[in-house]
Motif scaffolding. Structure first.
Motif, mmCIF file in Angstrom:
data_model
loop_
_atom_site.group_PDB
_atom_site.id
_atom_site.type_symbol
_atom_site.label_atom_id
_atom_site.label_comp_id
_atom_site.label_asym_id
_atom_site.label_seq_id
_atom_site.Cartn_x
_atom_site.Cartn_y
_atom_site.Cartn_z
ATOM 1 N N GLY A 45 1.046 -1.206 0.223
ATOM 2 C CA GLY A 45 0.155 0.023 0.105
ATOM 3 C C GLY A 45 1.317 1.437 -0.442
ATOM 4 O O GLY A 45 0.455 1.983 0.692
ATOM 5 N N PRO A 47 -1.877 6.058 -2.622
ATOM 6 C CA PRO A 47 -2.971 5.212 -2.195
ATOM 7 C C PRO A 47 -4.108 4.911 -2.905
ATOM 8 O O PRO A 47 -3.715 5.577 -4.261
ATOM 9 C CB PRO A 47 -3.478 6.843 -1.700
ATOM 10 C CG PRO A 47 -3.028 7.782 -2.770
ATOM 11 C CD PRO A 47 -1.433 6.581 -2.924
ATOM 12 N N ASP A 60 -10.832 2.355 1.455
ATOM 13 C CA ASP A 60 -9.506 2.190 0.870
ATOM 14 C C ASP A 60 -9.699 0.982 0.376
ATOM 15 O O ASP A 60 -10.124 0.071 0.693
ATOM 16 C CB ASP A 60 -8.416 2.232 1.943
ATOM 17 C CG ASP A 60 -8.157 3.571 2.773
ATOM 18 O OD1 ASP A 60 -7.691 4.510 1.863
ATOM 19 O OD2 ASP A 60 -7.715 3.434 3.864
ATOM 20 N N LYS A 111 -8.040 -2.701 -0.329
ATOM 21 C CA LYS A 111 -6.916 -2.892 0.651
ATOM 22 C C LYS A 111 -5.456 -3.424 -0.174
ATOM 23 O O LYS A 111 -5.838 -3.676 -1.416
ATOM 24 C CB LYS A 111 -7.176 -4.568 0.663
ATOM 25 C CG LYS A 111 -8.439 -3.576 1.614
ATOM 26 C CD LYS A 111 -9.146 -5.518 2.817
ATOM 27 C CE LYS A 111 -10.692 -5.367 3.109
ATOM 28 N NZ LYS A 111 -11.619 -5.564 2.519
ATOM 29 N N ARG A 163 2.997 -3.120 5.727
ATOM 30 C CA ARG A 163 2.275 -2.043 5.277
ATOM 31 C C ARG A 163 3.318 -0.637 5.447
ATOM 32 O O ARG A 163 4.007 -0.350 6.286
ATOM 33 C CB ARG A 163 1.220 -1.454 5.835
ATOM 34 C CG ARG A 163 -0.455 -1.427 5.825
ATOM 35 C CD ARG A 163 -0.685 -1.787 4.974
ATOM 36 N NE ARG A 163 -1.891 -3.424 4.355
ATOM 37 C CZ ARG A 163 -2.362 -4.925 4.321
ATOM 38 N NH1 ARG A 163 -0.820 -4.780 3.621
ATOM 39 N NH2 ARG A 163 -2.428 -4.912 4.351
ATOM 40 N N HIS A 196 2.798 2.980 3.588
ATOM 41 C CA HIS A 196 2.191 3.465 2.725
ATOM 42 C C HIS A 196 2.959 5.056 2.889
ATOM 43 O O HIS A 196 3.507 5.438 3.864
ATOM 44 C CB HIS A 196 0.685 4.334 3.458
ATOM 45 C CG HIS A 196 -0.807 3.189 4.304
ATOM 46 N ND1 HIS A 196 -0.090 2.243 3.436
ATOM 47 C CD2 HIS A 196 -0.791 2.833 5.046
ATOM 48 C CE1 HIS A 196 -1.093 1.195 3.781
ATOM 49 N NE2 HIS A 196 -2.124 1.744 4.958
ATOM 50 N N GLU A 214 -6.939 6.151 4.460
ATOM 51 C CA GLU A 214 -5.929 5.212 5.281
ATOM 52 C C GLU A 214 -6.759 5.495 7.455
ATOM 53 O O GLU A 214 -5.867 5.786 8.019
ATOM 54 C CB GLU A 214 -5.029 4.767 5.939
ATOM 55 C CG GLU A 214 -4.027 4.348 4.682
ATOM 56 C CD GLU A 214 -4.343 3.104 3.923
ATOM 57 O OE1 GLU A 214 -4.714 2.542 4.122
ATOM 58 O OE2 GLU A 214 -4.356 3.451 2.317
ATOM 59 N N ILE A 242 -1.038 7.319 12.389
ATOM 60 C CA ILE A 242 -1.442 5.779 11.902
ATOM 61 C C ILE A 242 0.323 5.216 12.201
ATOM 62 O O ILE A 242 1.120 6.175 12.489
ATOM 63 C CB ILE A 242 -0.889 5.777 10.514
ATOM 64 C CG1 ILE A 242 -2.458 6.860 9.811
ATOM 65 C CG2 ILE A 242 -0.365 4.689 9.780
ATOM 66 C CD1 ILE A 242 -1.939 6.257 7.859
ATOM 67 N N SER A 273 3.767 1.462 10.231
ATOM 68 C CA SER A 273 3.222 0.872 8.851
ATOM 69 C C SER A 273 3.231 1.941 7.942
ATOM 70 O O SER A 273 2.370 1.959 6.531
ATOM 71 C CB SER A 273 1.482 1.414 8.830
ATOM 72 O OG SER A 273 1.064 0.076 10.405
#
Ligand SMILES: O=P(O)(O)OC[C@H]1O[C@H](OP(=O)(O)OP(=O)(O)O)[C@H](O)[C@@H]1O
Ligand SMILES: NC(=O)CC[C@H](N)C(=O)O
Ligand code: SF4
Ligand SMILES: [Mg+2]
Length: 477
Positions: free
Chosen positions: A180, A183, A214, A216, A239, A241, A257, A445, A449
């Motif tokens: 991910g 986005p 979102d 996945k 993850r 991001h 997210e 977050i 991740s």
């Protein structure tokens, strides 16, 4: 303002509505992710592609919407990260009966091109997206299904990718890479029974649809006359991001997210005020435009006046655009040259200038010179992103170390020495950078991740130990 990371969209209407006008609106709402070229593709036709901004072709919109009328469409705005900035490399690209739009970078494109056969990849002759598309099409013909093909391709391919595809049998697909990095969201417009997948929710809102969720990481979505079908092509649960989306790239109105970008940026400013509380400042000003919410948050947290001391030019051709995502340094300089200070606000003051990032330093140098000319007494610069010390090979265009403001040409430096070197080079009286922990906490977050490779130098999430490239090796010019 315009430029980060490409933007992709895919739309399918179950009621048979012509969704090409929606695709154009969606691309306009993604323009900040790429200002070099744009395009749309429908089944059984060559993609339509144009250089420049979507709005630059507004006189053609009516004709395009009639000639390309279709209940299924994909679209793209390009910010080149690999391959030249040409119409040929603009997307969507068509390979056999599949059109593809891609946000991200395929870091091992040379290796992947060996699996495709024919000519090996050079950034002069193609983009990474074309190689990925060629490999995918051959895997689909060997394995029958998109999901199976992607589950093989994801093991051959290193990098970041959000794809939308459209096939000549009227299906729209969307896939997001297993970690991910970039986005991607899903929306639905009830009045037209229409699904939309897009890089950001700003595009979902622009077409009057509702954000569902979102997409996945590792998910493949298929939109067709059977409605929405979804499957996983990767079970990876870690993850990465891109943290840069949250400070700079994404549109302030977007949600990703679970976080709204504007609120996140304001919060980053608040958290930064706790790290660098410059209480003797007279005012806080943002570098327009992306740093505005962070500057507001910073000022509110400390109870210091927030003001607009700098204005971006709205009238020249390039003036309103994003400088950082321009492919050529001369255009980056020109855009920053036209950020105008307001003397009456600045003169004789100690100003805290907030910017969302300091990458090549083009913007900071120009801004600080302009503020000095406007008579600022003292300039403290605070940056909402940590120091960028390493190239990005996951979708943002700073592929070489020597283009970065932090480049020390082999001299070993600790963080304080590095900050001091950059402070001197941009001409500020004080320079403070955010850190990854503070940024992640402000967004809400978990830090692990998110991707922070460009500040940490840890490329584990990409699974590579890169040999740093030159711009020529990545961009072909
Ligand atoms: O250190 P640099 O290499 O100059 O890059 C960082 C600067 O570029 C970006 O602004 P941009 O002009 O792209 O647009 P925006 O702030 O208006 O979105 C970013 O917001 C910083 O201001
Ligand atoms: N910014 C991007 O996502 C770029 C997509 C692709 N790597 C290109 O250069 O065209
Ligand atoms: S290296 Fe930096 S810019 Fe690139 S994906 Fe990671 S966080 Fe984003
Ligand atoms: Mg900026």
């Amino acid at each position: 303002m315009v430029k980060e990371n490409c933007g992709v969209v895919g739309i399918f209407s179950l009621s048979g509505t012509n969704v090409v006008p929606m695709a154009i609106d969606a691309l306009r709402a993604l323009q900040h992710r790429g200002q070099e070229a744009w395009g749309v593709a429908i089944p059984n036709k060559e993609p339509l592609k144009r250089l420049g901004l979507v709005s630059g072709a507004s006189s053609e919109f009516k004709k395009i919407c009639e000639e390309y009328a279709s209940p299924a469409v994909i679209g793209h705005v390009r910010y080149s990260t690999m391959g030249r900035s040409t119409l040929e490399n603009a997307q969507p690209l068509k390979v056999k009966d599949l059109c593809i739009a891609h946000n991200g970078t395929i870091a091992n494109v040379q290796e992947l091109s060996n699996l495709v056969g024919g000519c090996s990849f050079t950034p002069q002759n193609a983009s990474d997206t074309l190689v990925a598309a060629q490999r995918l099409v051959s895997l689909i013909s060997e394995n029958g299904q998109m999901g199976k093909a992607l589950s093989i391709l994801k093991n051959e391919m290193v990098g970041s990718y959000c794809f939308t595809f459209i096939s000549d049998d009227n299906s729209v697909f969307a896939a997001r890479d297993p970690k991910g990095f970039r986005p991607m969201v899903l929306g639905y417009k009830e009045s037209d029974d229409t699904y939309i997948v897009a890089s950001e929710s700003s595009a979902v809102s622009a077409v009057g649809a509702k954000l569902q969720r979102d997409v996945k990481p590792g998910e493949l979505i298929k939109l067709s006359k059977n409605g929405l079908e979804t499957e996983r092509f990767s079970e990876d649960t870690s993850r990465a991001h891109c943290s840069f989306e949250f400070t700079y790239f994404a549109h302030p109105s977007s949600n990703m997210e679970g976080a709204n970008i504007y609120i996140s940026r304001k919060n980053i400013g608040r958290f930064l005020a706790k790290k660098f509380p410059i209480r003797d400042a007279d005012l806080v000003i943002p570098v327009p435009d992306s740093a505005r919410p962070a500057a507001l948050g910073y000022a509110q947290e400390l109870g210091i006046t927030f003001d607009e001391g700098l204005l971006k030019d709205r009238y020249s051709k390039k003036g309103p655009l994003r400088s950082f995502i321009e492919p050529h340094q001369s255009d980056r300089i020109e855009i920053n040259r036209w950020i105008i200070p307001i003397k009456e606000i600045i003169a004789g003051k100690h100003v805290v200038v907030i910017d969302d990032s300091l990458v090549r330093g083009t913007s900071s140098k120009a801004i600080i010179q302009a503020l000095r000319r406007a008579g600022a007494k003292k300039i403290s610069m605070v940056i909402t992103y940590p120091p960028i010390k390493f190239p990005c090979y996951a979708g943002i265009d700073f592929p070489s170390q020597d283009e970065l403001a932090t480049f020390s040409d082999g001299k070993v430096m600790n963080e304080a020495e590095l900050t001091e070197m950059v402070r001197k080079s941009i001409g500020a009286d004080f320079l403070g950078y955010n850190d990854a922990e503070n940024l992640a906490a402000a967004v809400g977050i978990p830090k692990d991740s998110m991707c922070f490779t460009c500040s940490s130098g840890n490329y584990d999430s990409l699974g590579i130990t890169p040999e740093f490239k030159t711009r020529l090796e990545m961009k072909g010019e």
